[in-house]
Write an enzyme that holds these catalytic residues in place. Structure first.
Site, mmCIF file in Angstrom:
data_model
loop_
_atom_site.group_PDB
_atom_site.id
_atom_site.type_symbol
_atom_site.label_atom_id
_atom_site.label_comp_id
_atom_site.label_asym_id
_atom_site.label_seq_id
_atom_site.Cartn_x
_atom_site.Cartn_y
_atom_site.Cartn_z
ATOM 1 N N LEU A 1 0.845 -1.190 0.000
ATOM 2 C CA LEU A 1 0.000 0.000 0.000
ATOM 3 C C LEU A 1 0.878 1.237 0.000
ATOM 4 O O LEU A 1 2.072 1.148 0.199
ATOM 5 C CB LEU A 1 -0.871 0.007 1.259
ATOM 6 C CG LEU A 1 -1.741 -1.226 1.459
ATOM 7 C CD1 LEU A 1 -2.417 -1.161 2.800
ATOM 8 C CD2 LEU A 1 -2.768 -1.309 0.366
ATOM 9 N N ASP A 2 0.258 2.398 -0.205
ATOM 10 C CA ASP A 2 1.079 3.609 -0.108
ATOM 11 C C ASP A 2 0.692 4.392 1.141
ATOM 12 O O ASP A 2 -0.165 3.959 1.918
ATOM 13 C CB ASP A 2 0.980 4.442 -1.383
ATOM 14 C CG ASP A 2 -0.364 5.104 -1.529
ATOM 15 O OD1 ASP A 2 -0.524 5.878 -2.476
ATOM 16 O OD2 ASP A 2 -1.255 4.848 -0.717
ATOM 17 N N SER A 3 1.329 5.546 1.331
ATOM 18 C CA SER A 3 1.182 6.238 2.607
ATOM 19 C C SER A 3 -0.258 6.692 2.833
ATOM 20 O O SER A 3 -0.742 6.717 3.970
ATOM 21 C CB SER A 3 2.126 7.431 2.669
ATOM 22 O OG SER A 3 1.943 8.251 1.544
#
Lengths: 126, 132
Positions: free
Chosen positions: A81-83
């Site tokens: 996932l990303d931030s």
């Protein structure tokens, strides 16, 4: 005033002085088994319940593969996932446990292990 | 003047991309925390869940994720805060919220398809949009 005193006298709870009979070191019972008769703060969540609810929140996230979720999986490194997804998961956990996590702590929550630890140690987790 | 509930938390310039980034996350959290309030104001409980609104917010943020100029980010944040303020102070109506955040682009326009039988693909794409 007198009536108030009379009423209070009737509903007064007898103070137990059992503490005086025990030596200090025996008071420190493990598991926090204090006898607070009128407190509603002692129904803490068990660790298994926290783990189960945290994992179910993470698994129901649409971008996450449910089979990859374990109790110590990193959101960005293992789940890809990303931030922004990280922040979204933290918000979903805030909603599930009715907490409000301050920014400093929320930035540190990067994996399911940290999330479980933080929520378990939070006194207001519901 | 535009928002009564939300004061402008964006001073004119973010010093760096990092500061803009932290402001973005702060605004995202404020938006997510106001979701229960929004659902209660517009009676969205049987239309959409909190998680779906949260993903709608995330995808709106993601549309601008390629921006690198802190001033542009500030401007986008300002517009976003204004939008959130409008929604939370009930300046919008239920169909606005449903059309903009619940239903995707395809859901609004119902394409019957019966009059397109003899049409070429070029014409179909042309009618749909300018860019294809």
């Amino acid at each position: 005033m007198a009536m108030r005193a009379a009423i209070l006298r009737h509903i007064r709870i007898p103070v137990r002085s059992y503490a005086l009979e025990f030596k200090p070191r025996e008071l420190n019972l493990s598991g926090g088994s204090l006898m607070r008769f009128m407190s509603s703060h002692d129904e803490h969540l068990t660790k298994e319940e926290v783990v189960e609810r945290v994992l179910s929140v993470v698994k129901s996230f649409p971008k996450v593969d449910p089979s990859a979720v374990t109790t110590d999986v990193h959101f960005q490194k293992d789940l890809g996932l990303d931030s922004l997804d990280n922040v979204e998961i933290v918000m979903a956990l805030e909603e599930e446990f009715k907490l409000e996590i301050p920014d400093l702590e929320a930035d540190k929550i990067d994996s399911t292990g940290l999330a479980i630890e933080y929520i378990y140690n939070h006194p207001m987790a519901g | 003047m535009a928002f009564t509930l939300r004061s402008v938390k964006v001073p004119p310039n973010s010093a760096s991309l990092e500061e803009a980034r932290s402001r973005v996350f702060g605004f995202f959290k404020a938006a997510c925390r106001s979701i229960p309030n929004i659902m209660q104001i517009y009676n969205l409980d049987d239309v959409v869940t909190t998680a779906q609104l949260r993903s709608a917010i995330t995808s709106e943020f993601r549309k601008n994720s390629h921006v690198t100029n802190p001033k542009v980010i500030d401007m986008l944040l300002f517009k976003g805060m204004e939008e959130l303020g409008n929604i939370t102070e009930h300046a919008k109506q239920r169909h606005h919220i449903i059309g903009q955040y619940v239903v995707g682009r395809q859901g609004l326009v119902q394409d019957l398809g019966t009059k397109d039988k003899g049409m070429s693909d070029f014409l179909k794409s042309f009618y749909r949009s300018n860019y294809f």
